[in-house]
Scaffold this active site. Structure first.
Site, short mmCIF file in Angstrom:
data_model
loop_
_atom_site.label_atom_id
_atom_site.label_comp_id
_atom_site.label_asym_id
_atom_site.label_seq_id
_atom_site.Cartn_x
_atom_site.Cartn_y
_atom_site.Cartn_z
N GLY A 12 0.85 -1.19 0.00
CA GLY A 12 0.00 0.00 0.00
C GLY A 12 0.88 1.23 0.00
N ASP A 13 0.27 2.39 -0.28
CA ASP A 13 1.00 3.66 -0.22
C ASP A 13 2.17 3.76 -1.19
OD1 ASP A 13 -0.72 4.42 1.89
OD2 ASP A 13 0.49 3.22 3.26
N GLY A 17 -2.50 6.74 -6.39
CA GLY A 17 -3.38 7.87 -6.67
C GLY A 17 -2.86 8.71 -7.82
N HIS A 43 -5.71 8.25 -0.42
CA HIS A 43 -4.99 8.64 -1.62
C HIS A 43 -4.87 10.16 -1.65
CE1 HIS A 43 -6.53 4.72 -3.63
NE2 HIS A 43 -5.34 4.54 -3.11
N ARG A 138 -23.92 -11.92 7.05
CA ARG A 138 -25.19 -11.55 6.40
C ARG A 138 -26.08 -10.67 7.28
NH1 ARG A 138 -24.38 -16.52 3.88
NH2 ARG A 138 -23.11 -16.87 5.70
N THR A 249 -1.77 8.76 5.37
CA THR A 249 -2.82 9.70 4.99
C THR A 249 -4.01 9.58 5.93
OG1 THR A 249 -2.17 9.21 2.72
CG2 THR A 249 -4.15 10.50 2.99
N ASP A 283 12.45 10.22 -8.13
CA ASP A 283 13.20 11.43 -7.76
C ASP A 283 13.66 11.42 -6.31
OD1 ASP A 283 10.26 11.62 -7.52
OD2 ASP A 283 10.73 13.48 -6.46
P1 IMP Z 1 -7.27 -2.51 8.15
O1 IMP Z 1 -7.31 -2.63 6.68
O2 IMP Z 1 -7.66 -1.14 8.66
O3 IMP Z 1 -8.00 -3.63 8.84
O4 IMP Z 1 -5.73 -2.67 8.61
C1 IMP Z 1 -5.02 -3.89 8.42
C2 IMP Z 1 -3.58 -3.62 7.98
O5 IMP Z 1 -3.59 -3.10 6.66
C3 IMP Z 1 -2.86 -2.57 8.84
O6 IMP Z 1 -1.48 -2.92 8.88
C4 IMP Z 1 -3.04 -1.28 8.04
O7 IMP Z 1 -2.01 -0.35 8.31
C5 IMP Z 1 -2.95 -1.82 6.61
N1 IMP Z 1 -3.67 -0.98 5.62
C6 IMP Z 1 -4.99 -0.97 5.35
N2 IMP Z 1 -5.28 -0.12 4.35
C7 IMP Z 1 -4.12 0.41 3.94
C8 IMP Z 1 -3.76 1.33 2.91
O8 IMP Z 1 -4.58 1.84 2.14
N3 IMP Z 1 -2.44 1.62 2.80
C9 IMP Z 1 -1.50 1.06 3.61
N4 IMP Z 1 -1.78 0.20 4.59
C10 IMP Z 1 -3.08 -0.13 4.76
MG MG Z 2 -2.43 5.39 1.16
#
Ligand code: IMP
Ligand code: MG
Length: 333
Positions: A12-13, A17, A43, A138, A249, A283
């Site tokens: 992630g990250d 975006g 994002h 459900r 974010t 960069d």
């Molecule tokens: P949850 O998705 O909030 O249940 O978090 C579970 C794990 O996923 C944690 O380690 C969060 O930091 C990570 N996580 C969830 N969504 C994102 C994202 O959009 N970017 C980065 N890490 C995420």
């Molecule tokens: Mg993010």
């Protein structure tokens, strides 16, 4: 282009975006369909000098002609949806599937107090895990039950597939990352469902045979928030020195950091069936690349890094981010 799916090949990250907002405009996309877990994503999109922090509305909103949709697989927080729709001014070109499940205050409460979720997994606390649990039981509320959302309800699979039938371009916007997938990450340090390319298609109701390209976004170094392994992790102080210190974010937490990981990239390419790589923040590793828009103008070390990724992952690095602005990008497609 047909149907392009954008996913994250790390944790992630990675800067999806920016890549998504670039593609939405450059490829004259007709429909952008948001996939992924829900508002646990954050994002940042910069448009006309203004930074938008989006958790529900697709990043593709920067194309004023495109229709923005949220697929049935995605969990919604109605308050956030309405706030972001107003901020981005997309009221007349926004749709949400009636089958999206709804995050309620009790889900957020549980996400922020449950010992395992809070202290071990270290979730974002946005209620997504508990809401997905209720969905599987459900008992979850559906978007179709929320009066404030009535005017936005739309058959997302029908609209997305019709765009393709009409020869128009569809962008499927994945969120989270391959290695926090419920299936492919290091359980239990994962999010509450699969978030790879096949899952993104399922989230919006588009079949795998319709996909033209899978763009896998990788950052020039690796970061992750929350618990779980991170190969080659460096200290926060070292990350600051290298300019790799980033803050979430959604949560504001400082992200953990490590160098680019070729093993993860190869595995992510396999699981997602990636046809090209979108490499971001070049960069940051090579400051002389800042704002470069032509591959030929990159420095020798930067080119070497790009070639190494292509050799190791056996996938072309077709899009390269050289700065935060949407136009700070090399498009080699
Ligand atoms: P949850 O998705 O909030 O249940 O978090 C579970 C794990 O996923 C944690 O380690 C969060 O930091 C990570 N996580 C969830 N969504 C994102 C994202 O959009 N970017 C980065 N890490 C995420
Ligand atoms: Mg993010």
């Amino acid at each position: 282009m047909g149907c392009t799916v954008v996913v994250d090949g790390f944790y992630g990250d990675t800067g999806k975006g920016k890549i998504i907002s670039y593609l939405a405009v450059a490829d004259d996309v007709a429909v952008v369909a948001r996939a992924g877990v829900g508002p646990n994503a954050g994002h940042t999109v910069v448009k006309d000098g203004r930074a938008y922090k989006l958790r529900m509305v697709p990043c593709g909103f920067v194309n004023p002609k495109a229709l923005m949709l949220i697929g049935p697989g995605v969990l919604i927080n109605p308050e956030l949806v309405l706030k972001e729709v107003a901020e981005t001014g997309i009221e007349k070109r926004f749709g949400i599937d009636p089958q999206c499940a709804v995050i309620e205050p009790k889900h957020i409460q549980l996400d922020q107090t449950d010992a395992n979720l809070k202290n071990t997994v270290k979730t974002t606390g946005t209620g997504t895990g508990p809401c997905n649990a209720d969905r599987v039981m459900r008992v979850a509320k559906m978007a179709r039950e929320i009066p404030e959302l009535k005017k936005y309800l739309a058959d997302v699979p029908a609209i997305a597939n019709k765009a393709l039938d009409d020869g128009r371009n569809l962008l499927i916007e994945g969120t989270q990352g391959t290695f926090i997938s419920l299936y492919y990450g290091q359980y239990p340090y994962v999010t509450s469902k699969d978030v790879c390319a096949a899952a993104a298609c399922s989230d919006v109701g588009v079949g795998p045979t319709r996909v033209t390209d899978v763009v896998m976004v990788l950052k020039s170094y690796v970061t992750r928030v929350g618990g779980g392994e991170l190969d080659g992790e460096i200290s926060h102080e070292e990350a600051k020195k290298r300019g790799w210190d980033e803050y979430g974010t959604v949560t504001g937490r400082q992200r953990r950091a490590a160098p680019f990981d070729y093993n993860l990239a190869r595995r992510a390419k396999m699981i997602n069936g990636a046809t090209m790589i979108g490499l971001t923040k070049l960069d940051v590793l090579f400051p002389d690349c800042k704002g470069v828009k032509e591959y030929a103008e990159l420095g020798a070390d930067a080119k070497k890094f790009v070639r190494k990724i292509e050799d190791e992952v056996k996938t072309p690095v077709s899009l390269i981010g050289t700065g935060p602005g949407v136009d700070e990008l090399i498009d080699r497609r």
